[in-house]
Design an enzyme around this catalytic site. Structure first.
Site, PDB file in Angstrom:
ATOM      1  N   CYS A 186       0.825  -1.209   0.000  1.00 49.76           N
ATOM      2  CA  CYS A 186       0.000   0.000   0.000  1.00 49.76           C
ATOM      3  C   CYS A 186       0.857   1.256   0.000  1.00 49.76           C
ATOM      4  CB  CYS A 186      -0.884   0.023   1.240  1.00 49.76           C
ATOM      5  SG  CYS A 186      -2.052  -1.324   1.285  1.00 49.76           S
ATOM      6  N   LYS A 211       6.976  -4.260  -3.818  1.00 51.41           N
ATOM      7  CA  LYS A 211       8.387  -3.916  -3.731  1.00 51.41           C
ATOM      8  C   LYS A 211       8.861  -3.851  -2.289  1.00 51.41           C
ATOM      9  CE  LYS A 211      12.372  -2.767  -5.376  1.00 51.41           C
ATOM     10  NZ  LYS A 211      13.146  -3.937  -5.799  1.00 51.41           N
TER      11      LYS A 211
HETATM   12  C1  F6R Z   1      13.114 -10.486  -4.785  1.00 51.24           C
HETATM   13  C2  F6R Z   1      12.906  -9.382  -3.875  1.00 51.24           C
HETATM   14  C3  F6R Z   1      12.450  -9.693  -2.500  1.00 51.24           C
HETATM   15  C4  F6R Z   1      13.115  -8.733  -1.495  1.00 51.24           C
HETATM   16  C5  F6R Z   1      12.556  -8.946  -0.090  1.00 51.24           C
HETATM   17  C6  F6R Z   1      13.265  -8.076   0.930  1.00 51.24           C
HETATM   18  O1  F6R Z   1      13.554 -10.063  -6.037  1.00 51.24           O
HETATM   19  O2  F6R Z   1      13.077  -8.250  -4.230  1.00 51.24           O
HETATM   20  O3  F6R Z   1      12.699 -11.013  -2.162  1.00 51.24           O
HETATM   21  O4  F6R Z   1      14.489  -8.966  -1.530  1.00 51.24           O
HETATM   22  O5  F6R Z   1      11.195  -8.649  -0.083  1.00 51.24           O
HETATM   23  O6  F6R Z   1      13.186  -6.735   0.581  1.00 51.24           O
HETATM   24  P1  F6R Z   1      14.167  -5.667   1.205  1.00 51.24           P
HETATM   25  O7  F6R Z   1      15.523  -5.921   0.664  1.00 51.24           O
HETATM   26  O8  F6R Z   1      13.609  -4.351   0.783  1.00 51.24           O
HETATM   27  O9  F6R Z   1      14.129  -5.868   2.688  1.00 51.24           O
END
Ligand code: F6R
Length: 579
Positions: A2, A574
């Site tokens: 969100c 993301k």
């Molecule tokens: C895969 C991907 C996710 C993130 C995970 C952690 O391509 O992007 O597996 O790596 O959700 O995200 P961060 O690094 O933002 O803690």
């Protein structure tokens, strides 16, 4: 996940700014959206399911709230999309997070007309009850927010004032020339202003003709101090690329160069790792694989034991932490709740915290004692590429620093940056492979030692962008079960670097070949066991980097071949700010 964007000002362009703000956080992933603005003393709301339109009809208003929703409570419907209103359409709310005790709170709302299945909507009706008694929006919002269990951020307006509160869910305030804007992601604010305040947990922001920030518990006002953030907006746009994933893969040599030119903080952290009584690398998804790679790197090249845990599991094995422990939390976004929660628990035990993150001002960044910025630039494709390469590069640099051989680390990283460029130049050599395997339902990725995390990351990239079922395995594990799944033509990627794993992984390649697998070899030397070979020059400790880039390019090309948008995998967000 969100996203929130809100504006109050003296210009009449609040709805347009809100639309633009939501477009800038689209990359976080969402399934429906909504924008509300005040017009002739009434609120007008435009909502829809699916993605934002290319343009938004011009609407004049000085106050507007917008939201992109990633469904948690209630399906993807227009009614469930935010903003939500009270019974009389006099108060409007957007919400990020999960109100964990919402069913209990909902029980007191029998006289209200609830229009959605969301936990969010109950918040605005509770505020309505308080507001009808006091006519004071700030106190009504603060009273209701303090009843919520869970990690939440809300923004509420009555048309003349905006009130926002947060706990555990990000919220950033930006100063405009003629007003203020609030967003759950600084990337939505930075095109408009470089003056930001990262709101802390349990703070309330009140915006009308002036700004006040206060502590929700003590009610005391907090001194307002904007931070000037330097940001290159152009670099966060597609430029000449068709997709962000392609752009971000291509930026990787530059990412390594930037890391090598900014190693002062890493030096400090290497010292902390040396003196800590136990170092724990934690992260989720791709970041977890970077942490796992860290354990192999430190063991092999620094002769040092470091621990690894998936962020969401670390909570359950934190009992042995002491004030002498060092927790290195790795997170591109710096907002992943599965990483933040165990960090908070470790902090409560007085452990020192290192944030290895790509996001300045993020929750993790602010929580940590030491802040190691990845400096990879905004990463917009949901599937992480350049942030992972930045994490691996920092791991390699830290390892060689701890080993007292920094220059050796610098040299292997430079080699890997050159090899990425070679891979990108030769990417068309993968087209034949893409045509051969695009219709397959299963792909296996095998590695041993340092190549094991590469195998896991390769499988994750392929899953995310192509929806092909891909599994990463430590090659030695194959014969303990998964070998049963190898049938005629099953693609199996094997990583064969020039290291101590070489002979064993080639033996594993023969095992799968004997069961009919289509063997794809990646490494410096071809071998008769490979049905397809992609040459990657030996980069020593850094071979993990170009090997991963091979998988990124393959995943990207497979997505295009299958007609999928590699930037927006289904169901994914993301930045994952819910448990
Ligand atoms: C895969 C991907 C996710 C993130 C995970 C952690 O391509 O992007 O597996 O790596 O959700 O995200 P961060 O690094 O933002 O803690």
């Amino acid at each position: 996940m969100c996203g929130i964007f809100a504006v109050i000002g003296t210009s009449n362009n609040a709805p347009q700014l809100t639309f633009k703000g939501l477009s800038d956080i689209e990359y976080r992933g969402y399934d429906s959206w909504g924008i509300c603005f005040s017009s002739d003393d009434l609120f007008k709301t435009i909502k829809n399911i699916g993605f934002l339109p290319k343009t938004f009809p011009e609407q004049l208003s000085q106050v507007s709230l917008g939201h992109t929703r990633w469904a948690t409570h209630g399906g993807v419907t227009i009614a469930n999309a935010h903003p939500h209103s009270d019974c009389n359409n006099e108060l409007i709310l957007v919400h990020n997070g999960i109100i964990e005790n919402y069913l209990e709170l909902k029980a007191g709302l029998r006289k209200h007309l609830l229009k959605s299945e969301t936990d969010s909507e109950i918040a605005i009706h509770l505020i309505e009850d308080e507001y009808s008694k006091s006519k004071d929006l700030s106190s009504s919002v603060s009273k209701v927010f303090s009843k919520f269990d869970g990690l939440n951020a809300i923004v509420v307006t009555n048309g003349t004032k905006i009130v926002a509160c947060k706990k555990g869910s990000p919220l950033v305030l930006g100063k405009l020339t003629d007003g203020y804007c609030l967003a759950s992601d600084p990337n939505a604010l930075l095109p408009l202003t470089d003056k930001l305040i990262f709101i802390e947990d349990n703070q309330m922001v009140v915006l009308n003709d002036k700004l006040t920030i206060s502590d929700l518990k003590t009610k005391k006002e907090i001194q307002v101090k904007f931070t000037k953030v330097i940001w290159d907006y152009a670099s966060s746009t597609l430029q000449n690329y068709e997709y962000f994933m392609e752009k971000e893969i291509n930026e990787q040599p530059k990412v390594i160069e930037t890391i090598l030119n900014n190693s002062a903080v890493a030096e400090k952290i290497a010292k902390e790792i040396k003196s800590a009584f136990g170092t724990y690398f934690i992260g989720c998804g791709t970041a977890a694989y970077a942490c796992l790679a860290g354990t192999y790197l430190f063991s092999k090249f620094a002769k040092k034991h470091v621990n690894f845990s998936i962020g969401s599991e670390f909570n359950y094995i934190e009992d042995y932490l002491t004030p002498k422990s060092l927790v290195v939390a790795v997170s591109q976004s710096g907002e992943t709740i599965d990483t933040i929660e165990p960090v908070n628990a470790a902090k409560a035990k007085k452990c020192k915290i290192v944030a290895m993150t790509n996001t300045l001002g993020s929750t993790l960044y602010r929580t940590a004692d030491y802040k190691l910025l990845l400096n990879a630039g905004v990463e917009k494709a949901v599937a992480s590429t350049k942030a992972f390469i930045a994490m691996l590069s920092e791991m390699i640099l830290l390892t060689f620093m701890v080993a007292g051989k920094k220059q050796a680390g610098v040299e292997v990283l430079k080699k890997s940056a050159l090899e990425i460029k070679n891979i990108l130049k030769n990417a068309n050599l993968l087209d034949e492979l893409v045509n051969k395997i695009a219709k397959q339902e299963h792909i296996f990725c095998l590695g041993r030692g340092l190549s094991y995390p590469v195998a896991l990351e390769s499988a994750l990239k392929i899953k995310e962008t192509t929806y092909i079922h891909a599994e990463g395995y430590a090659a030695g594990e194959l014969k303990h079960g998964p070998l049963a799944l190898i049938t005629k033509g099953t693609p199996v990627i094997v990583y064969v670097p020039n290291d101590e794993t070489r002979d064993s992984i080639l033996a594993n390649a023969k095992e799968v070949q004997a069961r009919g697998a289509y063997v794809i070899g990646v490494g410096p030397d071809n071998n008769p066991v490979f049905d397809f070979f992609f040459k990657v020059k030996d980069c020593g400790a850094s071979s993990v980097i170009p090997h991963t880039v091979f998988a990124q390019v393959l995943a990207y090309k497979l997505a295009l071949k299958k007609g999928l948008n590699p930037d927006k995998p289904r169901n994914l967000a993301k930045s994952v700010v819910v448990r």
